[in-house]
Design an enzyme around this catalytic site. Structure first.
Site, PDB file in Angstrom:
ATOM      1  N   ARG A   1       0.822  -1.229   0.000  1.00 62.09           N
ATOM      2  CA  ARG A   1       0.000   0.000   0.000  1.00 62.09           C
ATOM      3  C   ARG A   1       0.846   1.265   0.000  1.00 62.09           C
ATOM      4  NH1 ARG A   1      -3.882   0.764   4.363  1.00 62.09           N
ATOM      5  NH2 ARG A   1      -5.283   1.822   2.953  1.00 62.09           N
TER       6      ARG A   1
ATOM      7  N   ARG B   1       0.819   3.361  -3.135  1.00 61.68           N
ATOM      8  CA  ARG B   1      -0.342   4.099  -3.643  1.00 61.68           C
ATOM      9  C   ARG B   1      -0.096   5.609  -3.577  1.00 61.68           C
ATOM     10  NH1 ARG B   1      -1.407   3.676   1.684  1.00 61.68           N
ATOM     11  NH2 ARG B   1      -2.985   4.966   2.665  1.00 61.68           N
TER      12      ARG B   1
ATOM     13  N   CYS C   1       3.976  27.702  33.625  1.00 64.33           N
ATOM     14  CA  CYS C   1       4.111  26.238  33.665  1.00 64.33           C
ATOM     15  C   CYS C   1       4.000  25.715  35.096  1.00 64.33           C
ATOM     16  CB  CYS C   1       5.458  25.837  33.063  1.00 64.33           C
ATOM     17  SG  CYS C   1       5.871  24.106  33.326  1.00 64.33           S
TER      18      CYS C   1
ATOM     19  N   CYS D   1       7.631  24.078  36.186  1.00 63.89           N
ATOM     20  CA  CYS D   1       8.886  24.831  36.301  1.00 63.89           C
ATOM     21  C   CYS D   1       9.203  25.109  37.783  1.00 63.89           C
ATOM     22  CB  CYS D   1       8.775  26.152  35.536  1.00 63.89           C
ATOM     23  SG  CYS D   1       9.184  26.006  33.775  1.00 63.89           S
TER      24      CYS D   1
ATOM     25  N   ASN E   1       0.787  13.149  42.034  1.00 62.68           N
ATOM     26  CA  ASN E   1      -0.108  13.793  41.072  1.00 62.68           C
ATOM     27  C   ASN E   1      -1.269  14.460  41.828  1.00 62.68           C
ATOM     28  OD1 ASN E   1      -2.037  14.278  38.924  1.00 62.68           O
ATOM     29  ND2 ASN E   1      -0.847  12.824  37.709  1.00 62.68           N
ATOM     30  N   ASP E   2      -1.501  15.743  41.525  1.00 62.63           N
ATOM     31  CA  ASP E   2      -2.574  16.470  42.210  1.00 62.63           C
ATOM     32  C   ASP E   2      -3.960  15.990  41.772  1.00 62.63           C
ATOM     33  OD1 ASP E   2      -0.748  18.208  43.631  1.00 62.63           O
ATOM     34  OD2 ASP E   2      -0.406  19.234  41.717  1.00 62.63           O
TER      35      ASP E   2
ATOM     36  N   HIS F   1      12.415  24.154  31.080  1.00 66.91           N
ATOM     37  CA  HIS F   1      11.134  23.948  30.433  1.00 66.91           C
ATOM     38  C   HIS F   1      11.293  23.352  29.026  1.00 66.91           C
ATOM     39  CE1 HIS F   1       6.829  24.796  30.043  1.00 66.91           C
ATOM     40  NE2 HIS F   1       7.067  25.265  28.827  1.00 66.91           N
TER      41      HIS F   1
ATOM     42  N   ASN G   1       4.087  10.733  28.261  1.00 65.78           N
ATOM     43  CA  ASN G   1       3.325  11.190  27.093  1.00 65.78           C
ATOM     44  C   ASN G   1       4.011  12.428  26.618  1.00 65.78           C
ATOM     45  OD1 ASN G   1       1.196   9.346  27.132  1.00 65.78           O
ATOM     46  ND2 ASN G   1       0.141  10.534  28.702  1.00 65.78           N
TER      47      ASN G   1
ATOM     48  N   SER H   1      -0.306  17.515  28.364  1.00 67.72           N
ATOM     49  CA  SER H   1      -0.835  18.842  28.666  1.00 67.72           C
ATOM     50  C   SER H   1       0.254  19.905  28.744  1.00 67.72           C
ATOM     51  CB  SER H   1      -1.587  18.786  29.998  1.00 67.72           C
ATOM     52  OG  SER H   1      -0.721  18.339  31.020  1.00 67.72           O
TER      53      SER H   1
ATOM     54  N   HIS I   1       6.847  20.886  29.242  1.00 66.86           N
ATOM     55  CA  HIS I   1       7.944  20.726  30.202  1.00 66.86           C
ATOM     56  C   HIS I   1       8.297  19.231  30.290  1.00 66.86           C
ATOM     57  CE1 HIS I   1      10.144  22.476  33.764  1.00 66.86           C
ATOM     58  NE2 HIS I   1      10.423  21.183  33.824  1.00 66.86           N
TER      59      HIS I   1
ATOM     60  N   HIS J   1       8.704  15.789  31.248  1.00 66.16           N
ATOM     61  CA  HIS J   1       8.266  15.059  32.441  1.00 66.16           C
ATOM     62  C   HIS J   1       7.642  13.728  32.057  1.00 66.16           C
ATOM     63  CE1 HIS J   1       4.486  16.815  31.066  1.00 66.16           C
ATOM     64  NE2 HIS J   1       3.858  15.900  31.780  1.00 66.16           N
TER      65      HIS J   1
ATOM     66  N   GLN K   1       5.369  10.190  34.044  1.00 66.26           N
ATOM     67  CA  GLN K   1       4.461   9.875  35.139  1.00 66.26           C
ATOM     68  C   GLN K   1       4.739   8.470  35.637  1.00 66.26           C
ATOM     69  OE1 GLN K   1       0.273  10.797  34.971  1.00 66.26           O
ATOM     70  NE2 GLN K   1       0.512  11.846  33.004  1.00 66.26           N
TER      71      GLN K   1
ATOM     72  N   HIS L   1       8.882   0.345  25.754  1.00 64.11           N
ATOM     73  CA  HIS L   1       8.100   0.487  24.518  1.00 64.11           C
ATOM     74  C   HIS L   1       8.037   1.968  24.167  1.00 64.11           C
ATOM     75  CE1 HIS L   1       6.230  -3.546  24.513  1.00 64.11           C
ATOM     76  NE2 HIS L   1       6.050  -3.409  25.820  1.00 64.11           N
TER      77      HIS L   1
ATOM     78  N   LYS M   1      -0.583   8.503  12.023  1.00 64.83           N
ATOM     79  CA  LYS M   1      -1.376   7.299  11.760  1.00 64.83           C
ATOM     80  C   LYS M   1      -2.564   7.296  12.699  1.00 64.83           C
ATOM     81  CE  LYS M   1      -1.207   2.291  12.374  1.00 64.83           C
ATOM     82  NZ  LYS M   1      -1.826   1.896  11.100  1.00 64.83           N
TER      83      LYS M   1
HETATM   84  P1  H2U Z   1       0.489  14.810  30.973  1.00 67.41           P
HETATM   85  O1  H2U Z   1       1.870  15.179  30.754  1.00 67.41           O
HETATM   86  O2  H2U Z   1       0.175  13.436  30.397  1.00 67.41           O
HETATM   87  O3  H2U Z   1      -0.450  15.838  30.462  1.00 67.41           O
HETATM   88  O4  H2U Z   1       0.268  14.692  32.540  1.00 67.41           O
HETATM   89  C1  H2U Z   1       0.590  15.722  33.452  1.00 67.41           C
HETATM   90  C2  H2U Z   1       0.068  15.304  34.812  1.00 67.41           C
HETATM   91  O5  H2U Z   1       0.286  16.356  35.737  1.00 67.41           O
HETATM   92  C3  H2U Z   1      -1.427  15.029  34.800  1.00 67.41           C
HETATM   93  O6  H2U Z   1      -1.627  13.686  35.185  1.00 67.41           O
HETATM   94  C4  H2U Z   1      -0.785  16.409  36.644  1.00 67.41           C
HETATM   95  C5  H2U Z   1      -1.999  15.997  35.826  1.00 67.41           C
HETATM   96  O7  H2U Z   1      -2.950  15.382  36.652  1.00 67.41           O
HETATM   97  N1  H2U Z   1      -0.868  17.741  37.220  1.00 67.41           N
HETATM   98  C6  H2U Z   1      -0.622  17.931  38.570  1.00 67.41           C
HETATM   99  O8  H2U Z   1      -0.387  16.957  39.296  1.00 67.41           O
HETATM  100  N2  H2U Z   1      -0.628  19.198  39.094  1.00 67.41           N
HETATM  101  C7  H2U Z   1      -0.916  20.319  38.372  1.00 67.41           C
HETATM  102  O9  H2U Z   1      -0.862  21.410  38.910  1.00 67.41           O
HETATM  103  C8  H2U Z   1      -1.294  20.200  36.958  1.00 67.41           C
HETATM  104  C9  H2U Z   1      -1.182  18.837  36.340  1.00 67.41           C
HETATM  105 ZN    ZN Z   2       8.106  24.411  32.761  1.00 67.05          ZN
END
Ligand code: H2U
Ligand code: ZN
Length: 348
Positions: free
Chosen positions: A25, A28, A49, A52, A74-75, A111, A151, A159, A162, A164, A166, A295, A308
């Site tokens: 393919r 094509r 940010c 930061c 994570n908040d 950043h 991600n 999101s 910067h 980072h 998880q 991965h 894709k």
């Molecule tokens: P991503 O990079 O996949 O967007 O994830 C960023 C994570 O940061 C996301 O799980 C967390 C979000 O819940 N976060 C905080 O813990 N505190 C914040 O002030 C904003 C984002």
């Molecule tokens: Zn930053």
């Protein structure tokens, strides 16, 4: 006919699934949009940010003035560890409690310093952060899996640019971990050897899908890759978890990570988006023959903007790819591992 010319299936021994490959393919005509590479120059510090140093997060908490790496709970965690859901055993409506811990891992105070642009020492600091986080949660004893992942890029739903990653630690083994555990255990039972160790040795001997290698690790496009430029980083020695890495092996891993992420950026002269993750040995099960592996799942297909899509047939039947794993590996292998933005001669 050769696998490079006509439609065929390939087997993924790690998940016990088949994928469809349609190399013919790629001949094509392409009638999609014409791509334009956009390279945004990012500042080293962004007052808006939430990652930061010195900035306030949505929770109201202030980040320290960190100078290397930094991690926090994570908040907005996807997994709770203090509130237990009730169980439902009704056959068609089963539900169980799922507890866990979610962490955010900042790779650098800068950043703009993505892994692709880091030097090897800076990548090694990220590896140390992963190891510290992994050990701290492992020692708590209640988690079945510690999934470290990243991600990168808006295309992957990230999101914030910067640099980072998880970490999500689960009390129960997630689906893919369970599949990989069963497949590796079955192979080990049959051969008395680790599946991924045999696989990496055979890939090195075949030399058709290799992107990079050093004495401890190989980077390759797996035979059964789904995403166009999907890769794995595989250890060339028995390794179950991150905290079993020796000093030299950590250096070799840093070199492999830097080389791969840099090649990715150089492929389409962009901040290459991807989801990447580390699969280390499950903690509550025996998991015989498990090999630690990385991965990388990048969505881009033919340019910085053309990705894709996993739609139609793929959602309804099975995963399919056009360009072969072999041609993707060859393209990545021939790229420079000097980042295009750091190459003096380049006009970007
Ligand atoms: P991503 O990079 O996949 O967007 O994830 C960023 C994570 O940061 C996301 O799980 C967390 C979000 O819940 N976060 C905080 O813990 N505190 C914040 O002030 C904003 C984002
Ligand atoms: Zn930053």
């Amino acid at each position: 006919m050769s696998l490079l010319e006509t439609s065929h299936r390939r087997y993924n021994p790690l998940t016990d699934e088949w994928i469809l490959v349609s190399p013919h393919r790629t001949k094509r005509p392409w009638q999609g949009g014409v791509e334009k590479t956009v390279v945004t120059v990012m500042p080293d510090y962004d007052p808006e940010c939430y990652l930061c140093p010195g900035n306030r997060r949505n929770s109201g908490e202030k980040n320290p003035d960190y100078t290397s790496t930094f991690s926090f709970d994570n908040d907005f965690p996807a997994l709770m560890f203090d509130q237990k859901a009730s169980e439902s055993t009704e056959e068609l409506f089963q539900a169980r409690p799922e507890g866990g811990r979610c962490r955010v891992l900042c790779y650098s105070p800068s950043h703009s310093l993505t892994m692709a642009k880091m030097n090897q020492t800076q990548v090694a600091q990220v590896i140390e952060l992963w190891i510290e986080e992994y050990q701290a949660l492992k020692n708590q004893g209640q988690y079945a899996s510690i999934q470290i992942f990243e991600n990168r890029g808006a295309m992957m739903g990230c999101s914030n640019p910067h640099p980072h990653g998880q970490l999500w630690a689960n009390e129960n083994l997630p689906n893919l971990w369970d599949k990989e555990m069963k497949a590796q255990a079955a192979y080990y039972e049959k051969h008395g050897r680790a599946l991924l160790l045999d696989y990496v040795e055979k890939e090195i001997a075949k030399n058709q899908r290799l992107v990079f290698r050093n004495d401890s690790f190989a980077v390759l496009v797996p035979f059964w890759a789904i995403w166009p430029f999907e890769t794995m980083i595989l250890p060339r020695f028995p390794l179950g978890a991150l905290d079993e890495l020796g000093a030299g092996q950590k250096e070799h891993l840093a070199e492999a990570l830097r080389s791969l992420t840099c090649r990715y950026d150089n492929l389409f002269l962009t901040d290459f988006p991807y989801s990447m993750g580390i699969h280390s040995r499950p903690l509550k099960q025996e998991a015989p023959g498990w090999q630690l592996h990385f991965h990388f799942y990048p969505p881009l297909l033919r340019s910085a903007t053309i990705k894709k899509f996993m739609v139609g047939y793929e959602l309804l039947a099975m995963a399919q790819r056009d360009i072969t794993a072999e041609s993707a590996a060859a393209r990545l292998a021939e790229l420079s591992d000097v980042h295009f933005s750091q190459e003096d001669s380049h006009e970007a």
